[in-house]
Design a protein around this motif. Structure first.
Motif: not given
Length: 242
Positions: A42-48, A95-100
């Motif tokens: 599970f992760w916090e999704p980005d905009a895409r 800093q501005n992580p992308c968890w994907e």
């Protein structure tokens, strides 16, 4: 281990300190449980990814963390790690992580039967080596450690088909009623949080849960009519706080 209940599983996150500590507790005390259950990231999704979920009518129960809660988690993690004898832990600055980047790479590693190894290495990189697991180069290093395709894992977040697979896993978490990690499911029983690990293990294995620690009995405070208190009642303390 007793006969496992139908599809026991846990939702973990490579971001969360509580998920990391739950993993450490299980790998130390009950690695057989980790091997017996299904792993779901599970992760916090980005905009895409959010757009994919929105198109499917899925809303995840994620909210922005307040500054006060963030400071609390910093303190709480320090307490929990020290209690486990972990004194060389770093707190990563995201800093501005992308968890994907990390979690979609985990899916690819799991496809190759190395999901657990990848998770262990990602946790180690994040919490012991102060590395940014949202950096594709860090993911490439982890992939190479296990002989996996470094370029493919490092570029996992750019793979649209893989994003759809990831979104399907996040949708499944919503169907399961997952609202925070670590989150364990055994049959119809659900267990949320690091402090529910032993209860999950007990539910899964049928073994009795360890007895909780008890405080020593207190002597009645001077001047207290102890005989008027119910058995086991607290005699109170100065300040009148109850």
């Amino acid at each position: 281990m007793a006969a496992a209940k139908r599809n026991p599983r846990w939702y973990f996150s490579l971001r969360s300190p509580y998920s990391w500590l739950a993993y450490r507790d299980l790998v130390t005390m009950r690695p057989d449980v980790l091997d017996a259950i299904e792993w779901l990231p599970f992760w916090e999704p980005d905009a895409r990814t959010e757009e994919i979920l929105s198109d499917q009518g899925v809303t995840l129960p994620t909210v922005a963390m307040s500054r006060a809660k963030n400071f609390y988690i910093l303190q709480d993690t320090r307490r929990l790690t020290r209690a486990r004898g972990l004194h060389d832990i770093t707190w990563p600055i995201d800093q501005n992580p992308c968890w994907e980047v990390a979690h979609l790479a985990w899916i690819l590693a799991d496809d190759e039967g190395r999901g657990k190894d990848f998770a262990a290495a990602a946790y180690r990189a994040r919490w012991e080596q102060n590395k940014n697991i949202s950096d594709p180069e860090v993911i490439a290093e982890i992939a190479a450690e296990f002989g996996l395709d470094s370029r493919r894992l490092a570029g996992a977040a750019e793979d649209e088909d893989l994003r759809k697979r990831g979104a399907a896993l996040l949708e499944r978490s919503a169907r399961d009623g997952m609202f925070g990690v670590p989150f364990f499911i055994s049959g119809r029983e659900k267990f949320w949080g690091l402090d529910r690990v032993s209860q999950f293990v007990s539910s899964l294995t049928g073994e009795p849960e360890p007895e909780p620690a008890t405080l020593p009995e207190r002597e009645p405070a001077p001047g207290t009519n102890a005989e008027l208190l119910p058995a086991g009642a607290d005699a109170g303390h100065a300040g009148g706080c109850g």
